[in-house]
Scaffold this active site. Structure first.
Site, mmCIF file in Angstrom:
data_model
loop_
_atom_site.group_PDB
_atom_site.id
_atom_site.type_symbol
_atom_site.label_atom_id
_atom_site.label_comp_id
_atom_site.label_asym_id
_atom_site.label_seq_id
_atom_site.Cartn_x
_atom_site.Cartn_y
_atom_site.Cartn_z
ATOM 1 N N SER A 99 20.872 16.511 -6.688
ATOM 2 C CA SER A 99 20.609 15.380 -5.811
ATOM 3 C C SER A 99 20.732 15.807 -4.346
ATOM 4 O O SER A 99 20.130 16.791 -3.931
ATOM 5 C CB SER A 99 21.566 14.236 -6.166
ATOM 6 O OG SER A 99 21.224 13.048 -5.493
ATOM 7 N N ASP A 221 12.688 9.450 -12.788
ATOM 8 C CA ASP A 221 13.944 9.456 -12.041
ATOM 9 C C ASP A 221 13.951 8.253 -11.099
ATOM 10 O O ASP A 221 13.152 8.199 -10.163
ATOM 11 C CB ASP A 221 14.065 10.762 -11.244
ATOM 12 C CG ASP A 221 15.394 10.896 -10.512
ATOM 13 O OD1 ASP A 221 16.068 9.875 -10.289
ATOM 14 O OD2 ASP A 221 15.754 12.033 -10.151
ATOM 15 N N HIS A 249 18.587 10.343 -13.340
ATOM 16 C CA HIS A 249 18.924 11.164 -12.183
ATOM 17 C C HIS A 249 20.071 12.138 -12.450
ATOM 18 O O HIS A 249 20.374 12.962 -11.602
ATOM 19 C CB HIS A 249 19.293 10.247 -11.001
ATOM 20 C CG HIS A 249 19.417 10.948 -9.698
ATOM 21 N ND1 HIS A 249 18.400 11.707 -9.153
ATOM 22 C CD2 HIS A 249 20.457 11.015 -8.809
ATOM 23 C CE1 HIS A 249 18.792 12.204 -7.990
ATOM 24 N NE2 HIS A 249 20.035 11.819 -7.762
#
Length: 268
Positions: A99, A221, A249
């Site tokens: 991320s 996602d 995610h």
């Protein structure tokens, strides 16, 4: 404030496991601690020296070192990463960032490219906003709504956000784990980091990255669009994009075998 090597490692809860000639650095993303990499660690610790750390404000001990002003930009997190690697005297590592940590690693590589051999970005985005023709996924009203919701009732927000980001029901173990980690953070720090992440726009910095990069992106996602992943591929000079047969995610928790197989392909 000048920190010595031991305080830098302590403030980021740095741990080193495994053995091998090559070093693999694993950095967790927003709302997760280094334990989120446990499946990856178990798969690769026999062949790699693995370095784990937590971002400032996340994980036990690191919250006491958080400064809202300093961490108002992702560059501060990148400085932390380079400081940790230099404290451990690591060079030429493979760095996996999940991320926002994918972009933190990219910024760190701009500061000190000699520290990195390869970047692997899992679910990363240079910008989460829709700007002009760029589709990051969120409009300004969406970001304001997320922040307002989290500010009004943080505990309730974590439950909704956890389900949305993981893309699974509330009772799913990955959702439960993610929500629990979010709730372990001080709400002011969590919201500060979330705001920094959502308002970041690093598209103009991608051309400065000289380290080869691998972009791993799930096919669905809720936090990162396929267009954002393709933008990274198209604007990082030496990069490849692989779409994983997984959703959500946090695939290193929800679909670890898929992530491990992809890492093995790109580490070899």
């Amino acid at each position: 404030m000048i920190e010595n090597s031991s305080s830098i490692l302590e403030s980021h809860n740095v741990s080193v496991v495994g053995s091998g000639a090559e070093t693999l650095v694993l950095i967790p993303g927003f709302g997760t601690e280094q334990v989120a990499w446990r499946h990856v660690v178990a798969a690769f610790r026999g062949g790699y020296r693995i370095v784990l750390l937590d971002l400032a404000g996340v994980g036990p001990g690191s919250q006491s070192h958080f400064d809202h002003v300093r961490y108002g930009s992702l560059d501060a997190y990148a400085r932390d990463v380079t400081a940790v690697l230099e404290a451990l005297r690591i060079e030429n590592c493979v760095c996996v960032g999940h991320s926002v940590a994918g972009m933190v690693a990219a910024l760190a590589s701009i500061r000190a490219p000699y520290l990195f051999r390869k970047l692997i970005m899992l679910g990363a985005s240079a910008c989460y906003c829709n700007i002009g023709d760029y589709r990051g996924g969120l409009d300004g009203a969406d970001i304001n709504g997320l922040i307002d919701s989290a500010t009004q009732d943080y505990m309730q927000w974590t439950a909704r956000y956890g389900q949305m980001v993981v893309d699974r029901p509330a009772e799913d173990p990955t959702v439960r784990e993610f929500v629990a980690t979010l709730r372990a953070m001080r709400p002011d720090m969590a919201l500060s980091l979330l705001l920094t992440v959502l308002r970041s726009d690093l598209r103009s910095r991608l051309g400065e990255v000289t380290v080869p990069a691998v972009i791993l992106q799930t096919r669905q996602d809720p936090a990162v669009t396929i267009e954002a992943a393709e933008f990274l591929r198209d604007h990082l000079a030496d990069s490849v994009l692989e779409i994983l047969d997984a959703s959500g995610h946090l695939p290193h928790l929800s679909s670890p075998d898929t992530v491990i197989a992809a890492l093995a392909r790109h580490l070899s």
